[in-house]
Scaffold this motif. Sequence first.
Motif, PDB file in Angstrom:
ATOM      1  N   THR A   1      36.992  60.612  92.226  1.00 41.06           N
ATOM      2  CA  THR A   1      37.003  62.059  92.463  1.00 41.06           C
ATOM      3  C   THR A   1      37.399  62.382  93.892  1.00 41.06           C
ATOM      4  O   THR A   1      38.200  63.285  94.153  1.00 41.06           O
ATOM      5  CB  THR A   1      35.613  62.651  92.167  1.00 41.06           C
ATOM      6  OG1 THR A   1      35.284  62.409  90.805  1.00 41.06           O
ATOM      7  CG2 THR A   1      35.578  64.149  92.446  1.00 41.06           C
ATOM      8  N   TYR A   2      36.876  61.613  94.822  1.00 40.71           N
ATOM      9  CA  TYR A   2      37.108  61.906  96.232  1.00 40.71           C
ATOM     10  C   TYR A   2      38.408  61.275  96.737  1.00 40.71           C
ATOM     11  O   TYR A   2      39.067  61.818  97.623  1.00 40.71           O
ATOM     12  CB  TYR A   2      35.915  61.429  97.053  1.00 40.71           C
ATOM     13  CG  TYR A   2      34.633  62.039  96.539  1.00 40.71           C
ATOM     14  CD1 TYR A   2      34.325  63.373  96.806  1.00 40.71           C
ATOM     15  CD2 TYR A   2      33.764  61.311  95.737  1.00 40.71           C
ATOM     16  CE1 TYR A   2      33.175  63.959  96.308  1.00 40.71           C
ATOM     17  CE2 TYR A   2      32.614  61.885  95.227  1.00 40.71           C
ATOM     18  CZ  TYR A   2      32.320  63.207  95.508  1.00 40.71           C
ATOM     19  OH  TYR A   2      31.189  63.791  95.009  1.00 40.71           O
ATOM     20  N   ILE A   3      38.800  60.154  96.140  1.00 33.62           N
ATOM     21  CA  ILE A   3      40.035  59.502  96.561  1.00 33.62           C
ATOM     22  C   ILE A   3      41.260  60.283  96.097  1.00 33.62           C
ATOM     23  O   ILE A   3      42.242  60.422  96.830  1.00 33.62           O
ATOM     24  CB  ILE A   3      40.080  58.061  96.015  1.00 33.62           C
ATOM     25  CG1 ILE A   3      39.007  57.212  96.718  1.00 33.62           C
ATOM     26  CG2 ILE A   3      41.458  57.438  96.222  1.00 33.62           C
ATOM     27  CD1 ILE A   3      38.812  55.843  96.099  1.00 33.62           C
ATOM     28  N   THR A   4      41.203  60.824  94.882  1.00 29.98           N
ATOM     29  CA  THR A   4      42.382  61.472  94.307  1.00 29.98           C
ATOM     30  C   THR A   4      42.415  62.981  94.526  1.00 29.98           C
ATOM     31  O   THR A   4      43.454  63.609  94.335  1.00 29.98           O
ATOM     32  CB  THR A   4      42.466  61.204  92.793  1.00 29.98           C
ATOM     33  OG1 THR A   4      41.301  61.751  92.149  1.00 29.98           O
ATOM     34  CG2 THR A   4      42.528  59.711  92.518  1.00 29.98           C
ATOM     35  N   ASP A   5      41.289  63.577  94.911  1.00 34.53           N
ATOM     36  CA  ASP A   5      41.255  65.030  95.087  1.00 34.53           C
ATOM     37  C   ASP A   5      40.803  65.375  96.502  1.00 34.53           C
ATOM     38  O   ASP A   5      39.619  65.413  96.804  1.00 34.53           O
ATOM     39  CB  ASP A   5      40.317  65.668  94.056  1.00 34.53           C
ATOM     40  CG  ASP A   5      40.324  67.195  94.143  1.00 34.53           C
ATOM     41  OD1 ASP A   5      41.075  67.737  94.988  1.00 34.53           O
ATOM     42  OD2 ASP A   5      39.576  67.837  93.385  1.00 34.53           O
ATOM     43  N   GLN A   6      41.787  65.612  97.356  1.00 38.18           N
ATOM     44  CA  GLN A   6      41.510  66.040  98.726  1.00 38.18           C
ATOM     45  C   GLN A   6      42.015  67.480  98.899  1.00 38.18           C
ATOM     46  O   GLN A   6      42.757  67.800  99.822  1.00 38.18           O
ATOM     47  CB  GLN A   6      42.199  65.091  99.714  1.00 38.18           C
ATOM     48  CG  GLN A   6      41.653  63.678  99.678  1.00 38.18           C
ATOM     49  CD  GLN A   6      40.263  63.572 100.295  1.00 38.18           C
ATOM     50  OE1 GLN A   6      40.082  63.771 101.485  1.00 38.18           O
ATOM     51  NE2 GLN A   6      39.271  63.245  99.471  1.00 38.18           N
ATOM     52  N   SER A   7      41.593  68.340  97.969  1.00 39.08           N
ATOM     53  CA  SER A   7      42.124  69.705  97.896  1.00 39.08           C
ATOM     54  C   SER A   7      41.419  70.678  98.831  1.00 39.08           C
ATOM     55  O   SER A   7      41.819  71.840  98.948  1.00 39.08           O
ATOM     56  CB  SER A   7      41.998  70.220  96.457  1.00 39.08           C
ATOM     57  OG  SER A   7      40.632  70.278  96.073  1.00 39.08           O
ATOM     58  N   GLY A   8      40.376  70.248  99.486  1.00 37.58           N
ATOM     59  CA  GLY A   8      39.612  71.154 100.337  1.00 37.58           C
ATOM     60  C   GLY A   8      38.388  71.726  99.665  1.00 37.58           C
ATOM     61  O   GLY A   8      37.635  72.477 100.284  1.00 37.58           O
ATOM     62  N   THR A   9      38.162  71.348  98.408  1.00 40.90           N
ATOM     63  CA  THR A   9      36.975  71.822  97.687  1.00 40.90           C
ATOM     64  C   THR A   9      35.773  70.961  98.069  1.00 40.90           C
ATOM     65  O   THR A   9      35.818  69.740  97.928  1.00 40.90           O
ATOM     66  CB  THR A   9      37.200  71.764  96.174  1.00 40.90           C
ATOM     67  OG1 THR A   9      38.346  72.546  95.837  1.00 40.90           O
ATOM     68  CG2 THR A   9      35.980  72.300  95.435  1.00 40.90           C
ATOM     69  N   TRP A  10      34.709  71.604  98.521  1.00 41.46           N
ATOM     70  CA  TRP A  10      33.499  70.888  98.958  1.00 41.46           C
ATOM     71  C   TRP A  10      32.556  70.754  97.768  1.00 41.46           C
ATOM     72  O   TRP A  10      32.027  71.730  97.261  1.00 41.46           O
ATOM     73  CB  TRP A  10      32.840  71.674 100.086  1.00 41.46           C
ATOM     74  CG  TRP A  10      31.707  70.953 100.765  1.00 41.46           C
ATOM     75  CD1 TRP A  10      30.383  71.115 100.538  1.00 41.46           C
ATOM     76  CD2 TRP A  10      31.824  69.977 101.792  1.00 41.46           C
ATOM     77  NE1 TRP A  10      29.647  70.297 101.343  1.00 41.46           N
ATOM     78  CE2 TRP A  10      30.506  69.572 102.144  1.00 41.46           C
ATOM     79  CE3 TRP A  10      32.900  69.381 102.459  1.00 41.46           C
ATOM     80  CZ2 TRP A  10      30.244  68.630 103.126  1.00 41.46           C
ATOM     81  CZ3 TRP A  10      32.640  68.443 103.444  1.00 41.46           C
ATOM     82  CH2 TRP A  10      31.322  68.072 103.760  1.00 41.46           C
ATOM     83  N   ARG A  11      32.365  69.490  97.306  1.00 41.80           N
ATOM     84  CA  ARG A  11      31.528  69.260  96.120  1.00 41.80           C
ATOM     85  C   ARG A  11      30.485  68.190  96.434  1.00 41.80           C
ATOM     86  O   ARG A  11      30.721  67.005  96.190  1.00 41.80           O
ATOM     87  CB  ARG A  11      32.405  68.805  94.942  1.00 41.80           C
ATOM     88  CG  ARG A  11      33.282  69.909  94.380  1.00 41.80           C
ATOM     89  CD  ARG A  11      34.092  69.387  93.233  1.00 41.80           C
ATOM     90  NE  ARG A  11      34.878  68.226  93.657  1.00 41.80           N
ATOM     91  CZ  ARG A  11      36.153  68.038  93.309  1.00 41.80           C
ATOM     92  NH1 ARG A  11      36.763  68.894  92.528  1.00 41.80           N
ATOM     93  NH2 ARG A  11      36.802  66.967  93.722  1.00 41.80           N
ATOM     94  N   PRO A  12      29.363  68.576  96.965  1.00 43.03           N
ATOM     95  CA  PRO A  12      28.348  67.590  97.358  1.00 43.03           C
ATOM     96  C   PRO A  12      27.512  67.110  96.174  1.00 43.03           C
ATOM     97  O   PRO A  12      26.299  67.364  96.082  1.00 43.03           O
ATOM     98  CB  PRO A  12      27.504  68.365  98.374  1.00 43.03           C
ATOM     99  CG  PRO A  12      27.602  69.786  97.906  1.00 43.03           C
ATOM    100  CD  PRO A  12      28.986  69.941  97.323  1.00 43.03           C
ATOM    101  N   ASP A  13      28.155  66.403  95.245  1.00 45.87           N
ATOM    102  CA  ASP A  13      27.458  65.888  94.058  1.00 45.87           C
ATOM    103  C   ASP A  13      27.114  64.418  94.277  1.00 45.87           C
ATOM    104  O   ASP A  13      27.978  63.531  94.131  1.00 45.87           O
ATOM    105  CB  ASP A  13      28.335  66.046  92.816  1.00 45.87           C
ATOM    106  CG  ASP A  13      28.671  67.503  92.529  1.00 45.87           C
ATOM    107  OD1 ASP A  13      27.786  68.354  92.753  1.00 45.87           O
ATOM    108  OD2 ASP A  13      29.815  67.782  92.109  1.00 45.87           O
TER     109      ASP A  13
END
Length: 310
Positions: A115-127
């Motif tokens: 999730t974090y490697i492929t999506d660096q869109s600027g969305t903050w998702r602290p899951d």
Amino acid sequence: MPNILFAAAPDQWDDYAPHLRRALDQAGLKTARVGPDIPAADVDYIVYSPNSPVQDFSRFPRLKAVLSLWAGVETIVDNATLKVPLTRMADAGLREGMVEWVTGHVLRHHLGLDTYITDQSGTWRPDAPPLARHRTVAVLGLGELGAACARMLAALNFNVTGWSRSPKSLPEFACHHGAEGLDTCLASAEIAVLLLPDTPETENTLNTRTLALMPRGAVIVNPGRGTLIDDDALLAALDAGQIGHATLDVFRTEPLPKDHPYWAHPRVTVTPHIASETRPDTASELIAENIARAEADEPLRHVVDRNLGY
């Protein structure tokens, strides 16, 4: 001293020669004759890979044992000309490599790293992911490699369950066996690691019925054999969301054809049969040990049960 035929792919001898000679020396077999050009009438042992030109073992009247360089023996175990003990490769390097690959991919899926490697869109998702002790990982196949992987995962505090066709008792985690045990194991498996041998009984272990038993969104990690999975059933389960992701290192046809649906599927990771490999240095040590044991009339290690096929 014994004569040892090296019967493998032609380009392998140069890689193995220094390691095998050194290992034989250290095992007290310093004067053993070893190489790819031993006359058939003089051969006592064969260091073997199934892609070797050697297929008729009746040509070797003095043969005492065949020592495979491969962990899988499905392409040789039914050879009717093979009348002597057959051993499979289970060297330390092969085991360590498999443990590292399996552990890495289980942690990858457990932590949700994609999730974090492929999506660096600027969305903050602290899951935050759960702790390992709250994640159940099933290891199907509790042989040399499967047991080693399961022990490492248990040491990392995963809730590990193991399954094998016949009963096993390993103190580090719960073990199941048989058809009922497989269903029980899969029913709680958020991540399933496949390390079963390739036999008629293990083909399509994961199929439409067994995939449906797993928790929705479960992950499959297969460094074992391509035949363990019904490909069409897995693709359907991925499309339906029943299986969240499949990381696959082995396939029915290798190299995997470029037009195979696995390549383009967004929930499949393909690795090109790299989970682990036989390494000349550690493999040579096991081969030399087994030949020394045979010469001393001691039992060989990792002998294949020809009835079970592994």
